[in-house]
Design an enzyme around this catalytic site. Structure first.
Site, short mmCIF file in Angstrom:
data_model
loop_
_atom_site.label_atom_id
_atom_site.label_comp_id
_atom_site.label_asym_id
_atom_site.label_seq_id
_atom_site.Cartn_x
_atom_site.Cartn_y
_atom_site.Cartn_z
N LYS A 1 6.22 -4.48 -3.64
CA LYS A 1 7.75 -4.22 -3.38
C LYS A 1 8.33 -4.42 -1.87
O LYS A 1 9.10 -4.87 -1.75
CB LYS A 1 8.03 -2.93 -3.99
CG LYS A 1 9.55 -2.66 -3.98
CD LYS A 1 10.26 -3.28 -4.82
CE LYS A 1 11.77 -3.28 -4.75
NZ LYS A 1 12.41 -4.36 -5.49
N ASN B 1 -1.94 1.97 5.66
CA ASN B 1 -0.91 0.94 5.43
C ASN B 1 -0.67 0.21 6.41
O ASN B 1 -0.27 0.54 7.36
CB ASN B 1 0.25 1.62 4.34
CG ASN B 1 1.31 0.45 4.60
OD1 ASN B 1 1.13 -0.51 3.99
ND2 ASN B 1 2.65 1.00 4.25
N LYS C 1 13.64 -15.24 -9.54
CA LYS C 1 13.28 -14.30 -10.41
C LYS C 1 12.23 -14.72 -11.69
O LYS C 1 11.18 -13.84 -12.06
CB LYS C 1 14.63 -13.72 -11.13
CG LYS C 1 15.74 -12.78 -10.41
CD LYS C 1 15.26 -11.56 -10.05
CE LYS C 1 14.30 -11.46 -8.92
NZ LYS C 1 14.84 -11.48 -7.82
N CYS D 1 1.04 -1.09 -0.08
CA CYS D 1 -0.02 -0.04 0.01
C CYS D 1 1.02 1.38 -0.08
O CYS D 1 1.74 1.45 0.47
CB CYS D 1 -0.97 0.22 1.21
SG CYS D 1 -2.28 -1.25 1.20
N ARG E 1 4.42 -0.48 -4.64
CA ARG E 1 4.04 -0.90 -3.24
C ARG E 1 2.87 -1.68 -3.10
O ARG E 1 2.49 -2.46 -2.09
CB ARG E 1 3.93 0.18 -2.29
CG ARG E 1 5.11 1.07 -1.96
CD ARG E 1 4.78 2.02 -1.14
NE ARG E 1 4.64 1.70 0.16
CZ ARG E 1 5.60 1.28 1.09
NH1 ARG E 1 6.61 1.45 1.10
NH2 ARG E 1 5.31 0.77 2.47
N GLU F 1 18.21 -17.76 -6.65
CA GLU F 1 17.77 -16.53 -7.22
C GLU F 1 17.22 -16.33 -8.39
O GLU F 1 16.39 -15.55 -8.68
CB GLU F 1 19.14 -15.26 -6.77
CG GLU F 1 18.72 -14.07 -7.19
CD GLU F 1 17.47 -13.36 -6.40
OE1 GLU F 1 16.94 -13.56 -5.42
OE2 GLU F 1 17.38 -12.16 -6.89
O1 M6R Z 1 12.69 -5.25 1.01
P1 M6R Z 1 13.27 -6.65 1.38
O2 M6R Z 1 14.54 -7.11 0.78
O3 M6R Z 1 13.21 -6.80 2.95
O4 M6R Z 1 12.30 -7.56 0.77
C1 M6R Z 1 12.49 -8.91 0.97
C2 M6R Z 1 11.42 -9.81 -0.20
O5 M6R Z 1 10.13 -9.32 -0.04
C3 M6R Z 1 12.15 -9.44 -1.62
O6 M6R Z 1 13.41 -9.64 -1.86
C4 M6R Z 1 11.28 -10.27 -2.55
O7 M6R Z 1 11.47 -11.66 -2.62
C5 M6R Z 1 11.59 -9.63 -4.18
N1 M6R Z 1 10.26 -9.60 -4.73
C6 M6R Z 1 12.47 -10.60 -4.86
O8 M6R Z 1 12.71 -10.26 -6.02
#
Ligand code: M6R
Length: 612
Positions: A607, A100, A489, A2, A27, A485
Site C-alpha cells: 500500500k 522498514n 485498477k 513493511c 503494507r 486509472e
Molecule cells: O500513497 P500514494 O498515493 O503516494 O501512492 C502512490 C501509488 O503507489 C498508489 O497510487 C498505487 O499506484 C496504488 N496501488 C494504485 O491503486
C-alpha cells in the site's frame, strides 16, 4: 512497505502485536515475525507468508510476554522466506531488530563485519544493521541507545526500526528517517507502529517520531533524542481515527467497502469547505497561500500511480478554470531530473499515504530549488503532509485495500476545490459558473450512490470478461486519466494486462491489437467530445472489438452500437471523473474476485511504497 508493531506494558504483547500486524498487512505481506522477551529470554518466531502463517507457527509455543514486537514484510533485500523475515537477531543474539526501509550502504557495513568474523543468516540489510548496532554496543562500552545513535549516524538510506534487548525486558528503542513511526502513549504502556491503525483501539494519544529522532522507552518512561543526542520534547497528538473505519464492516473486501464508501468520503472531503447555498468555498490549509496559487505562473503536479492520475485530472481543471499552465510529472522522474523551478511556480504533491518515497524525495528537491509546495494527502501526520508548506487533507478515511479507490475520488475532489478557489480569486471564473459548480459538487455523492446501485449489472459484465487476457481503456479529455486509472485498477488486482489511451490515440498503434478477443472499455459520456468518442467506438467495432461503454443515462444511441453499456448520471464535464471512475473500479473488483485473486493484497504490491 513493511509494517511495524511493538508493545511494552502490562498486557499480553503477542496477541496485541499479531492483531496489529493484521491491520498493517496492507503494507507488505510476504512474511511476518515476532520477537518477545519472557523467562526464556529473547525469542524470535517468523514465517514466510501472511500473518496467519505466523499464527500457526506460534501454536504451542510459550509466547507469554508483556514486551514484544512484530513485522510484516515487503521484500527488498532477499527473497521472501523464513530466513529473510524479520525480526533478526544480532550476531550474539543480544538484540532483535525490525526495520522498514532500505539501508543503502549495507554492503560496506557487512564487509567490515565479515572481516571481524561475523556470519549472517539472511540476505537482508536489516540483519546487517542489527549486527552493526550490537558490535558498537559491545565495543564502545556505552548504552544501547548510544550504540543505536552512533550506528545510525553511519547509515545511508531510510529506516524505521525497533530494537529489543534481552538484557532489558522493559526497553524498546525506536528510530526513524524517511519511514513512518508512530508512538502510542497509554496508561503505563507504550505502542509503536508504522501508522496509528494498530494503536487506536488502546489509546488516541500518539507521537509522530521525526526523522533523525531516537525514542527510548525504558522502565515505563519515554524519552526522545536526536541522533546527535539533543533531547526533544515530543508533541502528543489526538488521533481521530475510529475503529470501525479500519474494519471491513460486513463487506467481503476492504476494496469493496472503500468503493461503496465514496458517497461519504467525497462528502467528507468537501465538508466545511463548500457551502453552495452561500456561494462560498474555504480551504483552511491554503488560506495564507491562496493568493500565491492564484498568481502562480505555473503549477507542477507530482505523484505516483493513482495519485498521478488524479494529477492529470487536476491539470485539465486548473487550466480550464484558472488558466494556469500545469505540468504533471511522475515523482520518480522529477526527482532525477534537474527540473526548472522558477519564482512563482507552485508544486502540488499528491499522495494518499503521505509516505511515498519518490514523492517525498521530489518534494525535497523542489523545496531546495525554492518552490512553494502544497500537499494533497489522506493521512494526517504523514511525512509528506509535514514536509509541505501548505495543503489540504482529503479526509477520505483510512484506505486499506492496496488498490486506491476512495482516495482517488477524494484527491480529485480536493484538487477541484483548489482549482475553483484559485480561479475564483483570480477572476477567471464567472460568479455564476463558480456557484453552479459548487452546487454540482454537492450533488456528486448522490450521483456516485446512483452508480453504485448498478453494481449487480457490472458484476454480470465482469463475469463475461473474467478470462480475458488483455483490456484496452479509452477516454478523451477528463475521461482520459479515468481510462488510465481503470486500466491500472484492473491490472493490479486481476493481473490482466490492461492499457489506457486517449481514445483518438488508438489509431496510432493500439488499434492493431483489436480483434474479437479484445474487450475495450470506453468512457463515452455526453460531454464535449462525445461525437469524437462515438467515432472511435465505431473504429473498434469495425474491427470486431467488444465494447463496454460507460454512457450518460438516457443515451439511446450507443446501446445499439456497443456490446454492453453502463449508465451513469449526467454531471458537469469538469466533475465527470468523480462519477465515471466508479463503474471501472467495480468492474476491476468483480473480475479480480471471479479470478480468485486476493484483491486487498495483490501479489508483489504494497500500500505504501516507501522505497524508491
Ligand atoms: O500513497 P500514494 O498515493 O503516494 O501512492 C502512490 C501509488 O503507489 C498508489 O497510487 C498505487 O499506484 C496504488 N496501488 C494504485 O491503486
Amino acid at each position: 512497505m513493511c509494517g511495524i508493531v511493538a508493545y511494552v506494558g502490562h498486557r499480553e504483547a503477542c496477541p496485541l502485536v499479531i492483531k496489529g500486524l493484521k491491520r498493517l498487512e496492507y503494507r507488505g505481506y510476504d512474511s511476518a515475525g515476532v520477537a518477545l522477551i519472557n523467562q526464556h529470554g529473547l525469542s524470535v518466531f517468523k514465517k514466510k507468508g501472511k500473518v496467519v502463517a505466523l499464527e500457526h507457527e506460534l501454536i504451542g509455543k510459550d509466547i507469554q510476554a508483556t514486551i514484544g514486537m512484530g513485522h510484516t514484510r515487503w521484500a527488498t533485500h532477499g527473497e521472501p522466506n523464513d530466513a529473510n523475515a524479520h525480526p533478526h537477531y544480532s550476531f550474539h543474539r543480544k538484540l532483535a531488530i525490525i526495520h522498514n526501509g532500505i539501508i543503502e550502504n549495507y554492503a560496506a557495513i557487512k564487509q567490515a563485519l565479515l572481516k571481524k568474523g561475523h556470519t549472517f543468516t539472511s540476505e537482508t540489510d536489516t540483519e546487517v544493521l542489527g549486527q552493526f548496532i550490537e558490535d558498537i554496543w559491545e565495543n564502545n562500552g556505552g548504552s544501547l541507545e548510544e550504540a543505536v545513535r552512533l550506528a545510525l549516524q553511519e547509515v545511508v538510506g531510510a529506516y524505521a526500526i525497533v530494537i529489543m534487548s534481552q538484557t532489558d525486558p522493559t526497553q524498546l528503542i525506536a528510530a526513524r528517517k524517511g519511514s513512518p513511526l508512530v508512538i502510542g502513549v497509554g496508561d503505563n504502556e507504550f505502542f509503536l507502529a508504522s501508522d496509528a491503525t494498530p494503536i487506536v483501539e488502546y489509546t488516541k494519544d500518539v507521537i509522530y517520531l521525526n526523522d533523525y529522532e531516537v525514542a527510548v522507552i525504558k522502565d515505563g518512561q519515554l524519552s526522545v533524542v536526536t541522533l546527535d543526542n539533543t533531547t526533544t520534547t515530543p508533541y502528543v497528538h489526538k488521533v481521530e481515527l475510529e475503529l470501525e473505519a479500519i474494519e471491513k464492516g460486513g463487506f467481503d473486501h476492504f476494496m469493496l467497502k472503500e468503493i461503496f464508501e465514496q458517497p461519504r468520503s467525497i462528502a467528507d472531503s468537501m465538508r466545511g469547505r463548500v457551502k453552495a447555498e452561500e456561494g462560498t468555498l474555504q480551504l483552511g490549509g491554503l488560506r495564507d497561500y491562496l493568493d500565491k496559487l492564484a498568481k502562480s505562473k505555473r503549477i507542477v503536479i507530482i505523484g505516483c500511480g493513482t495519485s498521478w492520475h488524479a494529477g492529470l485530472v487536476a491539470e485539465y481543471i486548473f487550466e480550464e478554470l484558472a488558466r494556469i499552465p500545469v505540468e504533471v510529472e511522475y515523482a520518480s522522474e522529477f526527482r532525477y531530473r534537474n527540473p526548472i523551478i522558477k519564482e512563482g511556480d507552485i508544486v502540488i504533491a499528491i499522495s494518499q499515504s503521505g509516505e511515498t518515497a519518490d514523492t517525498l524525495a521530489a518534494i525535497e528537491l523542489a523545496k531546495s530549488k525554492g518552490a512553494i509546495i502544497f500537499g494533497v494527502c489522506n493521512v494526517v501526520g504523514s511525512s509528506i503532509a509535514r514536509a509541505t508548506h501548505a495543503g489540504a487533507f482529503t479526509h477520505a478515511g483510512p484506505e486499506i485495500g492496496v488498490a486506491s479507490t476512495k482516495a482517488f475520488t477524494a484527491q480529485v475532489t480536493v484538487l477541484t476545490l483548489m482549482a475553483l478557489a484559485a480561479a475564483h480569486r483570480k477572476g477567471t471564473l464567472s460568479e455564476s459558473l463558480f456557484r453552479q459548480l459548487l452546487t454540482e459538487l454537492e450533488s456528486i455523492p448522490a450521483k456516485v450512490e446512483q452508480v453504485l446501485q448498478a453494481a449487480d449489472k457490472i458484476k454480470e459484465i465482469a463475469y463475461i470478461f473474467t478470462y480475458a487476457r488483455n483490456f484496452i481503456y479509452l477516454g478523451r479529455g477528463l475521461n482520459f486519466p479515468v481510462a488510465l486509472e481503470g486500466a491500472l485498477k484492473l491490472k493490479e488486482i486481476s493481473y490482466i494486462h490492461a492499457e489506457g489511451y486517449p481514445a483518438a490515440e488508438m489509431k496510432h498503434g493500439p488499434i492493431a491489437l483489436i480483434d474479437e478477443d479484445m474487450p475495450v472499455v470506453v468512457i463515452a459520456t455526453q460531454d464535449s467530445s462525445y461525437e469524437k468518442v462515438v467515432s472511435n467506438i465505431q473504429e473498434v467495432k469495425a474491427r470486431k472489438g467488444r465494447v463496454i461503454a460507460v454512457v450518460t443515462e438516457g443515451d439511446t444511441h450507443l446501446p445499439g452500437m456497443v456490446d454492453f453499456t453502463i449508465e451513469i448520471p449526467r454531471v458537469h464535464d469538469i466533475l465527470m471523473p468523480l462519477v465515471s471512475v466508479v463503474p471501472l473500479q467495480l468492474l476491476s473488483y468483480y473480475i479480480a474476485v471471479m479470478r480468485g485473486r486476493n484483491v486487498d493484497q495483490p501479489r508483489n504490491l504494497a500500500k505504501s511504497v516507501t522505497v524508491e
